[in-house]
Design a protein around this motif. Structure first.
Motif, PDB file in Angstrom:
ATOM      1  N   MET A   1      12.499 -51.268   7.953  1.00 47.01           N
ATOM      2  CA  MET A   1      13.469 -52.221   8.484  1.00 47.01           C
ATOM      3  C   MET A   1      13.521 -52.208  10.009  1.00 47.01           C
ATOM      4  O   MET A   1      13.730 -53.255  10.636  1.00 47.01           O
ATOM      5  CB  MET A   1      14.857 -51.923   7.915  1.00 47.01           C
ATOM      6  CG  MET A   1      14.914 -51.929   6.394  1.00 47.01           C
ATOM      7  SD  MET A   1      16.521 -51.422   5.746  1.00 47.01           S
ATOM      8  CE  MET A   1      17.442 -52.933   5.982  1.00 47.01           C
ATOM      9  N   SER A   2      13.324 -51.051  10.605  1.00 47.91           N
ATOM     10  CA  SER A   2      13.450 -50.917  12.063  1.00 47.91           C
ATOM     11  C   SER A   2      12.112 -50.972  12.785  1.00 47.91           C
ATOM     12  O   SER A   2      12.039 -51.384  13.941  1.00 47.91           O
ATOM     13  CB  SER A   2      14.131 -49.596  12.415  1.00 47.91           C
ATOM     14  OG  SER A   2      13.338 -48.497  11.988  1.00 47.91           O
ATOM     15  N   GLY A   3      11.053 -50.520  12.118  1.00 45.77           N
ATOM     16  CA  GLY A   3       9.754 -50.406  12.763  1.00 45.77           C
ATOM     17  C   GLY A   3       9.537 -49.064  13.424  1.00 45.77           C
ATOM     18  O   GLY A   3       8.424 -48.729  13.823  1.00 45.77           O
ATOM     19  N   GLY A   4      10.606 -48.273  13.557  1.00 45.76           N
ATOM     20  CA  GLY A   4      10.506 -46.968  14.191  1.00 45.76           C
ATOM     21  C   GLY A   4      11.866 -46.490  14.654  1.00 45.76           C
ATOM     22  O   GLY A   4      12.895 -47.113  14.380  1.00 45.76           O
ATOM     23  N   GLY A   5      11.863 -45.391  15.403  1.00 46.31           N
ATOM     24  CA  GLY A   5      13.103 -44.779  15.863  1.00 46.31           C
ATOM     25  C   GLY A   5      13.413 -45.093  17.307  1.00 46.31           C
ATOM     26  O   GLY A   5      13.396 -46.254  17.723  1.00 46.31           O
TER      27      GLY A   5
ATOM     28  N   PHE B   1       7.362 -37.296  17.665  1.00 45.47           N
ATOM     29  CA  PHE B   1       7.932 -36.153  16.958  1.00 45.47           C
ATOM     30  C   PHE B   1       9.015 -36.577  15.968  1.00 45.47           C
ATOM     31  O   PHE B   1       9.703 -37.565  16.174  1.00 45.47           O
ATOM     32  CB  PHE B   1       8.557 -35.178  17.966  1.00 45.47           C
ATOM     33  CG  PHE B   1       7.648 -34.786  19.089  1.00 45.47           C
ATOM     34  CD1 PHE B   1       6.654 -33.840  18.893  1.00 45.47           C
ATOM     35  CD2 PHE B   1       7.781 -35.360  20.343  1.00 45.47           C
ATOM     36  CE1 PHE B   1       5.809 -33.473  19.935  1.00 45.47           C
ATOM     37  CE2 PHE B   1       6.952 -35.003  21.388  1.00 45.47           C
ATOM     38  CZ  PHE B   1       5.968 -34.058  21.190  1.00 45.47           C
ATOM     39  N   ASN B   2       9.144 -35.768  14.916  1.00 41.81           N
ATOM     40  CA  ASN B   2      10.287 -35.891  14.008  1.00 41.81           C
ATOM     41  C   ASN B   2      10.625 -34.483  13.529  1.00 41.81           C
ATOM     42  O   ASN B   2      10.329 -34.095  12.394  1.00 41.81           O
ATOM     43  CB  ASN B   2       9.962 -36.803  12.824  1.00 41.81           C
ATOM     44  CG  ASN B   2      11.191 -37.035  11.949  1.00 41.81           C
ATOM     45  OD1 ASN B   2      12.304 -36.710  12.351  1.00 41.81           O
ATOM     46  ND2 ASN B   2      10.993 -37.576  10.767  1.00 41.81           N
TER      47      ASN B   2
ATOM     48  N   ASP C   1      12.186 -38.892  16.051  1.00 41.72           N
ATOM     49  CA  ASP C   1      13.399 -38.596  16.822  1.00 41.72           C
ATOM     50  C   ASP C   1      13.102 -38.493  18.315  1.00 41.72           C
ATOM     51  O   ASP C   1      14.020 -38.489  19.136  1.00 41.72           O
ATOM     52  CB  ASP C   1      14.121 -37.334  16.322  1.00 41.72           C
ATOM     53  CG  ASP C   1      13.246 -36.091  16.279  1.00 41.72           C
ATOM     54  OD1 ASP C   1      12.258 -36.019  17.042  1.00 41.72           O
ATOM     55  OD2 ASP C   1      13.546 -35.189  15.477  1.00 41.72           O
ATOM     56  N   ALA C   2      11.804 -38.442  18.693  1.00 40.86           N
ATOM     57  CA  ALA C   2      11.429 -38.388  20.114  1.00 40.86           C
ATOM     58  C   ALA C   2       9.967 -38.781  20.264  1.00 40.86           C
ATOM     59  O   ALA C   2       9.176 -38.687  19.315  1.00 40.86           O
ATOM     60  CB  ALA C   2      11.665 -36.984  20.688  1.00 40.86           C
ATOM     61  N   ALA C   3       9.609 -39.219  21.451  1.00 38.79           N
ATOM     62  CA  ALA C   3       8.220 -39.575  21.730  1.00 38.79           C
ATOM     63  C   ALA C   3       7.968 -39.532  23.231  1.00 38.79           C
ATOM     64  O   ALA C   3       8.884 -39.765  24.034  1.00 38.79           O
ATOM     65  CB  ALA C   3       7.895 -40.974  21.196  1.00 38.79           C
TER      66      ALA C   3
ATOM     67  N   TRP D   1      16.293 -39.679  20.367  1.00 37.62           N
ATOM     68  CA  TRP D   1      17.630 -39.776  19.787  1.00 37.62           C
ATOM     69  C   TRP D   1      18.257 -38.381  19.723  1.00 37.62           C
ATOM     70  O   TRP D   1      19.459 -38.226  19.862  1.00 37.62           O
ATOM     71  CB  TRP D   1      17.566 -40.342  18.380  1.00 37.62           C
ATOM     72  CG  TRP D   1      17.519 -41.823  18.282  1.00 37.62           C
ATOM     73  CD1 TRP D   1      17.843 -42.736  19.246  1.00 37.62           C
ATOM     74  CD2 TRP D   1      17.126 -42.587  17.125  1.00 37.62           C
ATOM     75  NE1 TRP D   1      17.690 -44.009  18.765  1.00 37.62           N
ATOM     76  CE2 TRP D   1      17.255 -43.954  17.471  1.00 37.62           C
ATOM     77  CE3 TRP D   1      16.691 -42.246  15.850  1.00 37.62           C
ATOM     78  CZ2 TRP D   1      16.950 -44.975  16.559  1.00 37.62           C
ATOM     79  CZ3 TRP D   1      16.395 -43.258  14.946  1.00 37.62           C
ATOM     80  CH2 TRP D   1      16.520 -44.615  15.303  1.00 37.62           C
ATOM     81  N   LEU D   2      17.438 -37.375  19.471  1.00 38.71           N
ATOM     82  CA  LEU D   2      17.880 -35.987  19.410  1.00 38.71           C
ATOM     83  C   LEU D   2      16.913 -35.137  20.208  1.00 38.71           C
ATOM     84  O   LEU D   2      15.709 -35.148  19.948  1.00 38.71           O
ATOM     85  CB  LEU D   2      17.913 -35.481  17.963  1.00 38.71           C
ATOM     86  CG  LEU D   2      19.068 -35.933  17.066  1.00 38.71           C
ATOM     87  CD1 LEU D   2      18.852 -35.417  15.650  1.00 38.71           C
ATOM     88  CD2 LEU D   2      20.401 -35.427  17.603  1.00 38.71           C
TER      89      LEU D   2
END
Length: 358
Positions: free
Chosen positions: A187-191, A221-222, A242-244, A262-263
């Motif tokens: 739905m989002s395509g990613g974070g 990363f996740n 959660d990060a890139a 995000w985190l």
């Protein structure tokens, strides 16, 4: 604004005396409504929300006829008086709704990102390219008073040739709830990369003159979100990063470094954008500052930019483009190229190798 309008392929014989708009999605759509409400001879005539009760409540608050609070965008598009729409839905709905609106003869401003996938973005780009209606990407940071002033400094050559940019939006704790569309990749395509990174990347790329991207090398990363969900006992889908971090190269030899999260175990949230050239560098975030060397000494300038917010300015620009039948500052091609960069970053993160952007 440092905007150079270009005419669309075919000019309307007469611009509308009043622009009637509809807002599809009432979350970030609220910022669009605020922008429209400040403009003369512009009226929001309808809205779409999948929750009927919420749609009715928003319509009453916005002063929109409750009968025009729809649950389907097709019903909104059937309004004869409708001239334009704001697409403010979850990412996976952007492309199809925008395509339907353009095919219905409506002007479109689409929230970022252009779509959830590169394939969807390509489809939308092809439709927008053939349309004689305005299609505009909602890259609101381009329209702020400070970034518009910085763009004037750059275009006047005061920073020389720009060759390096670094940008990012890093949150210590800023992840959405699991099971929401934000944390569901289909739905989002990613974070955070497609949610926050699109803002930072587009701003740096635009300030640097929109050079042609040729490759991306990234790590995605996740690691923290699964731990966080388990600790809190949260159910629901969470299959995004959660990060890139990414390194993007351009055909003119320039490069951009991007980081998002995000985190992340970092002191605090930070949104930043810096560009560096042969005669000087500049920061658009977290403060507007120009750095140069003059007469053997370091010189920092902090220009007093006009206090113009990005969202109201982009909405005003969209309406102006409708009335003057001109191409917007943030085009469908811009949206597609940003999606190509984001897609390459994700693919590089998966493969562990640099990815060519075509």
């Amino acid at each position: 604004m440092a905007v150079r309008p270009r005419p669309l392929k075919s000019a309307e014989s007469k611009p509308p005396a009043r622009v009637n708009v509809g807002i599809i999605g009432t979350g970030i759509g609220g910022a669009h409504f605020d922008g429209y409400s400040k403009l003369k001879n512009v009226r929001v005539v309808g809205l779409v929300d999948v929750d009927p009760a919420r749609g009715k409540s928003v319509a009453e608050r916005w002063g929109v006829p409750v009968a025009h609070a729809f649950t389907s965008h097709q019903d909104l598009l059937s309004l004869k008086e409708l001239d334009a729409v704001s697409v403010c839905t979850p990412n996976y709905l952007h492309a199809q709704i925008a395509i339907d609106a353009l095919n219905a003869g409506k002007h479109v401003i689409c929230e970022k990102p252009m779509a959830a996938t590169l394939a969807q973005a390509n489809e939308l780009f092809n439709v927008a390219k053939k349309s004689d209606k305005v299609f505009m990407m909602g890259y609101n940071n381009r329209y702020r008073g400070d970034t518009q002033l910085l763009k004037k400094y750059i275009e006047a050559g005061e920073l020389g040739d720009l060759y390096y940019g670094k940008c990012g939006w890093v949150r210590r704790h800023g992840a959405p709830g699991p099971g929401s569309w934000f944390s569901t990749k289909s739905m989002s395509g990613g974070g955070p990369l497609i949610d926050l990174g699109v803002h930072a990347l587009d701003l740096a790329w635009w300030l640097m003159g929109k050079p042609k991207p040729v490759s991306a090398s990234a790590s995605v990363f996740n690691l923290l979100m699964p731990q966080e969900w388990e600790r809190l006992g949260r159910p629901g889908t969470m299959d995004v990063e959660d990060a890139a971090v990414a390194h993007i190269r351009f055909a003119n030899g320039a490069a951009v470094l991007l980081e998002v999260s995000w985190l992340l175990h970092t002191p605090k949230e930070s949104f930043y954008c810096q560009v560096m050239g042969t005669k000087g560098g500049a920061s658009a975030e977290p403060e507007f500052r120009i750095c140069q060397d003059k007469h053997g000494a370091e010189v920092d300038l902090t220009p007093r930019a006009p206090n113009i917010g990005g969202h109201p300015a982009e909405i005003a620009h969209f309406v102006q483009c409708i009335r003057t039948n001109t191409q917007p500052l943030s085009t469908a091609e811009d949206g597609l190229l940003v999606m190509k960069m984001l897609d390459a970053i994700y693919r590089s993160g998966e493969s562990g190798k640099a990815v060519t952007i075509r």
